[in-house]
Design an enzyme around this catalytic site. Structure first.
Site, short mmCIF file in Angstrom:
data_model
loop_
_atom_site.label_atom_id
_atom_site.label_comp_id
_atom_site.label_asym_id
_atom_site.label_seq_id
_atom_site.Cartn_x
_atom_site.Cartn_y
_atom_site.Cartn_z
N ARG A 90 0.82 -1.22 0.00
CA ARG A 90 0.00 0.00 0.00
C ARG A 90 0.84 1.26 0.00
O ARG A 90 0.37 2.34 -0.36
CB ARG A 90 -0.92 0.03 1.23
CG ARG A 90 -2.02 -1.01 1.22
CD ARG A 90 -2.60 -1.19 2.59
NE ARG A 90 -1.54 -1.61 3.51
CZ ARG A 90 -1.75 -2.04 4.74
NH1 ARG A 90 -2.96 -2.10 5.21
NH2 ARG A 90 -0.74 -2.42 5.49
N SER A 127 -6.44 -4.07 8.51
CA SER A 127 -7.26 -4.73 9.54
C SER A 127 -7.23 -3.92 10.83
O SER A 127 -8.26 -3.75 11.49
CB SER A 127 -6.73 -6.15 9.81
OG SER A 127 -6.78 -6.92 8.65
#
Ligand code: PNS
Length: 163
Positions: A90, A127
């Site tokens: 990312r 998460s």
């Protein structure tokens, strides 16, 4: 037949993970989504729950299966006959975290790591952030499957009830 492993804690699995797994499945004949099971680590969801959520979420992805693993990732990859690990990136921060692990895995067994660039829609999705935001009452529905979202809200409510 080429097989790759997408490893992680998946506590819980997000749509960002699913995007990487689906794209890995287009690069390899088979992808094993490997859910790290580690009794010493405290997670929001148990090993069994994380495996169930991952299996439900990937049920409609051809060429993807889910397994739990513990111990060295390289040993698991050898056991399942995987030629590569696939990881999503990312950010530069992800790269800095992942590079030493990729190099160590290469040192240990010659295991290749393939980095797949995260789609912009998922660059901010993790998460841990999803858990934090949901725990504080923020909306994380777009980043999870309906089943995972429902389980997350239920778990947060349980924890709140426990005090
Ligand atoms: O989702 P996570 O927590 O970033 O997943 C990390 C995971 C489970 C993929 C990583 O910790 C791992 O590969 N663990 C297995 C143990 C191991 O092989 N450690 C040495 C890595 S070089």
């Amino acid at each position: 037949m080429t097989r790759a492993v997408c490893p992680g804690s998946f506590d819980p699995l997000t749509r960002g993970h699913l995007d990487i797994v689906a794209r890995a499945a287009r690069l390899f004949d088979e992808v094993v989504l490997a859910v790290g099971v580690n009794a010493s680590k405290r997670r929001l969801f148990s090993d069994a729950e994380r495996l169930e959520m991952a299996a439900e979420a990937t049920a409609d992805l051809p060429g993807v299966r889910v397994e739990g693993f513990s111990g060295l990732l390289t040993d698991f990859c050898t056991a399942v006959g995987a030629v590569a690990v696939v990881k999503g990136l990312r950010s530069a921060g992800d790269y800095e975290y992942e590079l030493p692990m990729a190099q160590m895995n290469d040192h240990l067994s010659g295991l290749e790591t393939v980095f797949v660039a995260s789609r912009p829609a998922f660059t901010h999705v993790s998460s841990s952030l999803v858990k934090e935001v949901a725990g504080l009452g923020g909306d994380v529905e777009p980043f999870l499957t309906p089943a995972v979202h429902a389980r997350l809200l239920a778990r947060i409510a349980e924890r709140r009830a426990e005090g």
